[in-house]
Write a protein that holds these residues in place. Structure first.
Motif, PDB file in Angstrom:
ATOM      1  N   UNK A   1     -28.474  -8.548  -3.843  1.00 39.05           N
ATOM      2  CA  UNK A   1     -28.365  -9.150  -5.176  1.00 39.05           C
ATOM      3  C   UNK A   1     -29.275  -8.397  -6.138  1.00 39.05           C
ATOM      4  N   UNK A   2     -28.679  -7.920  -7.201  1.00 38.13           N
ATOM      5  CA  UNK A   2     -29.444  -7.185  -8.217  1.00 38.13           C
ATOM      6  C   UNK A   2     -29.615  -8.077  -9.432  1.00 38.13           C
ATOM      7  N   UNK A   3     -30.824  -8.394  -9.739  1.00 37.72           N
ATOM      8  CA  UNK A   3     -31.096  -9.279 -10.861  1.00 37.72           C
ATOM      9  C   UNK A   3     -30.792  -8.577 -12.183  1.00 37.72           C
ATOM     10  N   UNK A   4     -30.313  -9.388 -13.123  1.00 39.95           N
ATOM     11  CA  UNK A   4     -30.008  -8.867 -14.454  1.00 39.95           C
ATOM     12  C   UNK A   4     -31.313  -8.630 -15.215  1.00 39.95           C
ATOM     13  N   UNK A   5     -31.577  -7.420 -15.680  1.00 39.68           N
ATOM     14  CA  UNK A   5     -32.830  -7.146 -16.393  1.00 39.68           C
ATOM     15  C   UNK A   5     -33.005  -8.022 -17.626  1.00 39.68           C
ATOM     16  N   UNK A   6     -31.880  -8.322 -18.304  1.00 40.21           N
ATOM     17  CA  UNK A   6     -31.997  -9.154 -19.501  1.00 40.21           C
ATOM     18  C   UNK A   6     -32.433 -10.576 -19.159  1.00 40.21           C
ATOM     19  N   UNK A   7     -31.982 -11.082 -18.012  1.00 43.88           N
ATOM     20  CA  UNK A   7     -32.394 -12.414 -17.580  1.00 43.88           C
ATOM     21  C   UNK A   7     -33.883 -12.432 -17.262  1.00 43.88           C
ATOM     22  N   UNK A   8     -34.323 -11.393 -16.559  1.00 44.00           N
ATOM     23  CA  UNK A   8     -35.758 -11.302 -16.224  1.00 44.00           C
ATOM     24  C   UNK A   8     -36.593 -11.275 -17.498  1.00 44.00           C
ATOM     25  N   UNK A   9     -36.134 -10.489 -18.449  1.00 43.56           N
ATOM     26  CA  UNK A   9     -36.875 -10.397 -19.709  1.00 43.56           C
ATOM     27  C   UNK A   9     -36.889 -11.743 -20.429  1.00 43.56           C
ATOM     28  N   UNK A  10     -35.752 -12.476 -20.375  1.00 39.18           N
ATOM     29  CA  UNK A  10     -35.682 -13.785 -21.036  1.00 39.18           C
ATOM     30  C   UNK A  10     -36.680 -14.764 -20.446  1.00 39.18           C
TER      31      UNK A  10
ATOM     32  N   UNK B   1     -40.023 -16.541 -22.151  1.00 41.62           N
ATOM     33  CA  UNK B   1     -40.286 -17.991 -22.159  1.00 41.62           C
ATOM     34  C   UNK B   1     -41.682 -18.295 -21.591  1.00 41.62           C
ATOM     35  N   UNK B   2     -42.021 -17.619 -20.506  1.00 41.75           N
ATOM     36  CA  UNK B   2     -43.331 -17.846 -19.907  1.00 41.75           C
ATOM     37  C   UNK B   2     -44.450 -17.435 -20.866  1.00 41.75           C
ATOM     38  N   UNK B   3     -44.193 -16.302 -21.580  1.00 41.23           N
ATOM     39  CA  UNK B   3     -45.212 -15.816 -22.520  1.00 41.23           C
ATOM     40  C   UNK B   3     -45.389 -16.798 -23.675  1.00 41.23           C
ATOM     41  N   UNK B   4     -44.256 -17.386 -24.145  1.00 38.46           N
ATOM     42  CA  UNK B   4     -44.331 -18.327 -25.251  1.00 38.46           C
ATOM     43  C   UNK B   4     -45.049 -19.615 -24.858  1.00 38.46           C
ATOM     44  N   UNK B   5     -44.952 -20.007 -23.559  1.00 34.87           N
ATOM     45  CA  UNK B   5     -45.555 -21.280 -23.100  1.00 34.87           C
ATOM     46  C   UNK B   5     -46.928 -21.080 -22.463  1.00 34.87           C
TER      47      UNK B   5
ATOM     48  N   UNK C   1     -40.975 -24.097 -19.464  1.00 34.78           N
ATOM     49  CA  UNK C   1     -40.276 -22.847 -19.150  1.00 34.78           C
ATOM     50  C   UNK C   1     -38.769 -22.980 -19.226  1.00 34.78           C
ATOM     51  N   UNK C   2     -38.243 -24.031 -18.621  1.00 34.13           N
ATOM     52  CA  UNK C   2     -36.785 -24.156 -18.486  1.00 34.13           C
ATOM     53  C   UNK C   2     -36.146 -24.599 -19.793  1.00 34.13           C
ATOM     54  N   UNK C   3     -36.739 -25.599 -20.446  1.00 33.75           N
ATOM     55  CA  UNK C   3     -36.128 -26.124 -21.671  1.00 33.75           C
ATOM     56  C   UNK C   3     -36.562 -25.261 -22.853  1.00 33.75           C
TER      57      UNK C   3
ATOM     58  N   UNK D   1     -37.448 -24.018 -26.570  1.00 32.78           N
ATOM     59  CA  UNK D   1     -37.907 -24.738 -27.744  1.00 32.78           C
ATOM     60  C   UNK D   1     -37.009 -24.435 -28.941  1.00 32.78           C
ATOM     61  N   UNK D   2     -36.916 -25.394 -29.866  1.00 33.69           N
ATOM     62  CA  UNK D   2     -36.026 -25.241 -31.028  1.00 33.69           C
ATOM     63  C   UNK D   2     -36.443 -24.074 -31.926  1.00 33.69           C
ATOM     64  N   UNK D   3     -37.738 -23.892 -32.070  1.00 34.19           N
ATOM     65  CA  UNK D   3     -38.225 -22.796 -32.929  1.00 34.19           C
ATOM     66  C   UNK D   3     -37.782 -21.449 -32.403  1.00 34.19           C
ATOM     67  N   UNK D   4     -37.790 -21.351 -31.022  1.00 37.51           N
ATOM     68  CA  UNK D   4     -37.377 -20.091 -30.426  1.00 37.51           C
ATOM     69  C   UNK D   4     -35.887 -19.873 -30.635  1.00 37.51           C
ATOM     70  N   UNK D   5     -35.110 -20.949 -30.574  1.00 37.09           N
ATOM     71  CA  UNK D   5     -33.675 -20.834 -30.814  1.00 37.09           C
ATOM     72  C   UNK D   5     -33.391 -20.425 -32.260  1.00 37.09           C
ATOM     73  N   UNK D   6     -34.179 -20.982 -33.158  1.00 42.77           N
ATOM     74  CA  UNK D   6     -33.975 -20.626 -34.567  1.00 42.77           C
ATOM     75  C   UNK D   6     -34.280 -19.155 -34.809  1.00 42.77           C
ATOM     76  N   UNK D   7     -35.354 -18.651 -34.177  1.00 43.75           N
ATOM     77  CA  UNK D   7     -35.665 -17.226 -34.344  1.00 43.75           C
ATOM     78  C   UNK D   7     -34.575 -16.343 -33.754  1.00 43.75           C
TER      79      UNK D   7
END
Length: 428
Positions: A5-14, A18-22, A59-61, A63-69
């Protein structure tokens, strides 16, 4: 077969984002629950469970501010005006182009406008930098009528310039739809008419000067003919005198017409560079031999100095002969007081595009500095009366300039009162 299984780089970055923001929330939770556990107020299992719940929420949920950006880049960029496409269009125009709103505030200017009108500033009313009433009135009329309006205006500072201006609404207003961002903008294009105006003025001056130069000898001829037919009809001495003057005036007209025709022929071929070869050494020698009798009459010695082994250039031999004849003849006529004229051929070291330099130097009375820049103008004379006495037409240096320009060369004139004049030709 083992599956990989090869992880998607974009998913890892996402997830990393999220971890960095929280991060600050998680650090705070660790400190709070750690303190509660160490003080005995909370069991280890309860503290761990509470931390995991907060960790998942952070991490999982999203945030609205991040969605707006995240939604910002997908907005319609046309709301930012002038939009990029309009700026690129203005930048592609070779003439100055200004984009203003309906309050005549400058919103954008292309590179040509920046160079032509450096005082203009984006965000300021156009009247702050361009105070010409005709320009501002043209813009006002376009705003009021919501249609294209043109005009012409004249600037005198820092130099005389003429411009044609066209003001066009980018998008006419629609009463049913209401104003839009594009309908609030107007495109102002400014085309310089200075070169055309100066060319027209030169043409008018040329016609006026040519008419005057031809009218003077023609009037003399008519006057002498009337005299010969009337009072001097039987006066042999007067008839001989008048015939001599009439002949001189006719020769003057002939020289003027020849120079005008020569100038016209050169201008017709101005864009065509010669392709044949010509030896400037041989041309200079021939011109000197041709003018030797005239130099003898004026008691002027002509010295020829050739420092070149090979003086061959690309050029029209007949035209270059005309150039050398005109320059040496001028040096003899107007520099006779110096008693000598030097004609010198040397290599050109100042300009890589040119091969040789031809200097024609006289040691006469020289020319005042204010006249030197205008010497190549048609019919321009430092001393008109002296020029006519010496049978000058006022077109010699104009012809020289046009021939040298056709040969893609340079013409330089240096003169100092009391020390003489030097004319240098740079040719290749």
């Amino acid at each position: 077969m083992r599956s990989t299984t090869i992880e998607n780089p974009s998913e890892i970055q996402r997830w990393r984002d999220r971890f960095y923001a929280a991060r600050w929330v998680l650090i705070t939770c660790v400190l709070v629950f750690g303190s509660l556990y160490l003080t005995g107020k909370l069991a280890f299992a309860d503290a761990l469970l509470a931390f995991l719940l907060i960790f998942l929420a952070a991490i999982v949920v999203p945030r609205r501010a991040r969605l707006m950006r995240a939604d910002l880049p997908s907005k319609d960029k046309s709301t930012v005006w002038p939009d990029t496409s309009l700026k690129r269009f203005a930048q592609a125009l070779p003439d100055p182009c200004l984009i203003v709103d309906r309050r005549a505030i400058l919103r954008y200017r292309n590179s040509a406008a920046t160079s032509e009108f450096p005082a203009s500033s984006v965000g300021d009313p156009l009247a702050f930098s361009l105070r010409n009433p005709i320009l501002l009135n043209t813009i006002d009329q376009a705003i009021k009528t919501d249609s294209r309006v043109t005009g012409e205006f004249h600037e005198t500072v820092p130099s005389a310039n003429w411009y044609q201006v066209s003001v066009t609404p980018l998008e006419p207003k629609n009463a049913k739809v209401g104003p839009t961002k594009r309908s609030e903008l107007l495109v102002v294009t400014i085309v310089s008419q200075t070169a055309q105006r100066k060319h027209d003025q030169m043409r008018a001056d040329f016609v006026a000067n040519a008419s005057h130069e031809l009218r003077t000898p023609l009037t003399s001829l008519i006057g002498f003919l009337d005299t010969l037919r009337g009072p001097a009809a039987n006066d042999a001495a007067a008839r001989e005198k008048f015939m001599s003057i009439m002949h001189a005036q006719a020769e003057r007209m002939s020289r003027l017409i020849d120079d005008l025709l020569s100038l016209s022929r050169i201008e017709l071929r101005q864009h065509m560079r010669p392709t044949t070869k010509a030896d400037m050494g041989a041309i200079a020698k021939e011109a000197i031999e041709h003018l030797h009798p005239q130099a003898g009459e004026e008691k002027v010695e002509i010295n020829f100095i050739n420092e070149l082994d090979d003086a061959t250039i690309t050029g029209d031999r007949n035209e270059l002969m005309q150039v050398m004849t005109n320059l040496i003849e001028n040096a003899i006529k107007y520099g006779a007081a110096g008693k000598k004229v030097d004609v010198k051929l040397r290599s050109c070291s100042q300009h890589t595009n040119h091969k040789i330099v031809v200097d024609v130097i006289d040691y006469g009375q020289g020319i005042p500095a204010e006249h030197v820049p205008r010497l190549t103008e048609r019919f321009y004379r430092v001393d008109a009366e002296s020029s006519r006495r010496k049978k000058g037409t006022g077109l010699g240096l104009a012809i020289v300039k046009h021939i040298i320009t056709r040969h893609r060369g340079d013409l330089h004139i240096f003169s100092e009162v009391g020390k003489g004049t030097k004319v240098s030709l740079h040719l290749s």
